[in-house]
Design a protein around this motif. Structure first.
Motif, short mmCIF file in Angstrom:
data_model
loop_
_atom_site.label_atom_id
_atom_site.label_comp_id
_atom_site.label_asym_id
_atom_site.label_seq_id
_atom_site.Cartn_x
_atom_site.Cartn_y
_atom_site.Cartn_z
N TYR A 38 -41.61 10.29 -22.73
CA TYR A 38 -41.82 11.49 -21.91
C TYR A 38 -43.31 11.63 -21.59
O TYR A 38 -43.69 11.90 -20.44
CB TYR A 38 -41.32 12.73 -22.65
CG TYR A 38 -41.46 14.02 -21.87
CD1 TYR A 38 -40.40 14.51 -21.11
CD2 TYR A 38 -42.65 14.74 -21.87
CE1 TYR A 38 -40.52 15.69 -20.39
CE2 TYR A 38 -42.78 15.91 -21.16
CZ TYR A 38 -41.72 16.38 -20.41
OH TYR A 38 -41.85 17.55 -19.69
N ALA A 39 -44.15 11.44 -22.58
CA ALA A 39 -45.60 11.56 -22.38
C ALA A 39 -46.10 10.51 -21.40
O ALA A 39 -46.93 10.80 -20.52
CB ALA A 39 -46.32 11.43 -23.72
N MET A 40 -45.60 9.29 -21.53
CA MET A 40 -46.01 8.21 -20.63
C MET A 40 -45.59 8.49 -19.19
O MET A 40 -46.35 8.27 -18.25
CB MET A 40 -45.41 6.88 -21.11
CG MET A 40 -46.00 6.39 -22.43
SD MET A 40 -45.05 5.02 -23.18
CE MET A 40 -45.11 3.79 -21.87
N ARG A 41 -44.38 8.98 -19.03
CA ARG A 41 -43.87 9.27 -17.68
C ARG A 41 -44.58 10.42 -17.00
O ARG A 41 -44.62 10.50 -15.78
CB ARG A 41 -42.37 9.60 -17.78
CG ARG A 41 -41.46 8.43 -18.04
CD ARG A 41 -40.02 8.92 -18.15
NE ARG A 41 -39.06 7.83 -18.16
CZ ARG A 41 -37.74 8.01 -18.23
NH1 ARG A 41 -37.25 9.26 -18.31
NH2 ARG A 41 -36.92 6.98 -18.21
N ASN A 42 -45.14 11.31 -17.81
CA ASN A 42 -45.73 12.52 -17.26
C ASN A 42 -47.26 12.57 -17.34
O ASN A 42 -47.85 13.64 -17.32
CB ASN A 42 -45.12 13.74 -17.95
CG ASN A 42 -43.66 13.95 -17.56
OD1 ASN A 42 -43.37 14.54 -16.52
ND2 ASN A 42 -42.75 13.46 -18.39
N GLY A 43 -47.86 11.39 -17.41
CA GLY A 43 -49.31 11.31 -17.34
C GLY A 43 -50.04 11.91 -18.53
O GLY A 43 -51.16 12.41 -18.38
N MET A 44 -49.43 11.86 -19.71
CA MET A 44 -50.04 12.47 -20.89
C MET A 44 -50.67 11.44 -21.83
O MET A 44 -51.15 11.79 -22.90
CB MET A 44 -48.98 13.28 -21.65
CG MET A 44 -48.44 14.44 -20.84
SD MET A 44 -47.08 15.27 -21.67
CE MET A 44 -46.55 16.43 -20.39
N ILE A 45 -50.66 10.15 -21.40
CA ILE A 45 -51.34 9.10 -22.14
C ILE A 45 -52.58 8.73 -21.34
O ILE A 45 -52.49 8.26 -20.20
CB ILE A 45 -50.46 7.86 -22.35
CG1 ILE A 45 -49.13 8.24 -23.03
CG2 ILE A 45 -51.22 6.81 -23.15
CD1 ILE A 45 -49.28 8.75 -24.44
N ASN A 46 -53.76 8.94 -21.90
CA ASN A 46 -55.00 8.68 -21.21
C ASN A 46 -55.28 7.18 -21.10
O ASN A 46 -54.66 6.37 -21.79
CB ASN A 46 -56.16 9.38 -21.93
CG ASN A 46 -55.97 10.88 -22.01
OD1 ASN A 46 -55.54 11.51 -21.05
ND2 ASN A 46 -56.26 11.47 -23.17
N SER A 47 -56.21 6.81 -20.22
CA SER A 47 -56.50 5.40 -19.97
C SER A 47 -56.99 4.67 -21.22
O SER A 47 -56.82 3.46 -21.35
CB SER A 47 -57.55 5.27 -18.86
OG SER A 47 -58.74 5.96 -19.21
#
Length: 230
Positions: A46-55
């Protein structure tokens, strides 16, 4: 044999065979199987799909914490298998990728995430009759579980099992990548401040480095009967 159902907690290191063992035992004895690791993987997806994992691989903790009430996880039995559901969507294959594996430990260290999933897990075990595997089931989620097992195997053996599993699913990974992931997850799991991986004082230790799956299953079933047949 006693008809009273119990809670079975199986903890241990990454890729130590916990899920395979727990799933088979649950099917054999007619209990519900709960894969707590899949729940953390689902939150990670869910976090990956919603831009919650930073570069840089860090997690946007505030964003994920705010989203937790909207994340619903359940399990659906299909044939002989079990599918992980994220907000009504089957995500079993997506959560088993190495990419999710590389991000799940940072997500799992977030206190709000652990608290939310522990609440879900305790709700699932309210009526007992469950086998749950993870990292903190016997120490945090169900400290009063009637049966506790802690699994271990050498990092190399665990990486070998995980590598074979990923290759069978068509993943383009190397053994070295998988071993590095296993080693890193061990370190994160054991050193995190929130619910670190440790063996409960009353857990039975199992090193399955040299055991076959059938031998593991027989060992676990004997332990179960030694407890419930008293």
């Amino acid at each position: 044999m006693s008809s009273e159902k119990i809670i079975i907690a199986i903890d241990g290191y990454s890729s130590s065979g916990k899920s395979t063992m727990a799933r088979r035992l649950a099917k054999t004895i007619g209990y519900r199987y709960i894969d707590s690791g899949a729940m953390y993987r689902a939150v990670t997806l869910y976090a990956m799909r919603n831009g919650m994992i930073n570069s840089d691989g860090s997690v946007a903790t505030d964003m994920l914490t705010a989203a937790l009430p909207a994340i619903h996880i359940d399990f659906k039995v299909q044939g002989d298998g079990q599918q992980t559901m994220l907000n009504g969507e089957i995500v079993e294959s997506e959560i088993r990728t190495l990419e999710v594996s590389n991000h799940v430990s940072p997500v799992a260290t977030i206190p709000a995430v652990r608290h939310a999933l522990v609440r879900m897990q305790r709700d699932m075990g309210e009526s007992k009759g469950i086998v749950m595997d993870g990292r903190d089931i016997g120490t945090v989620v169900f400290p009063a579980a009637e049966m506790k097992v802690f699994c271990n195997a050498t990092p190399e053996r665990r990486a070998e099992r995980r590598y074979k599993e990923l290759r069978e699913k068509g993943a383009d990974v190397t053994y070295e990548e998988v071993l590095a992931n296993v080693t890193e997850r061990d370190h994160i799991d054991m050193t995190r401040k929130e619910s670190p991986l440790r063996c409960a004082d009353d857990a039975v230790m199992l090193d399955n480095s040299a055991m076959t799956i059938d031998e593991q299953n027989e060992w676990l079933l004997r332990l179960f009967h030694s407890i419930v047949d008293k």
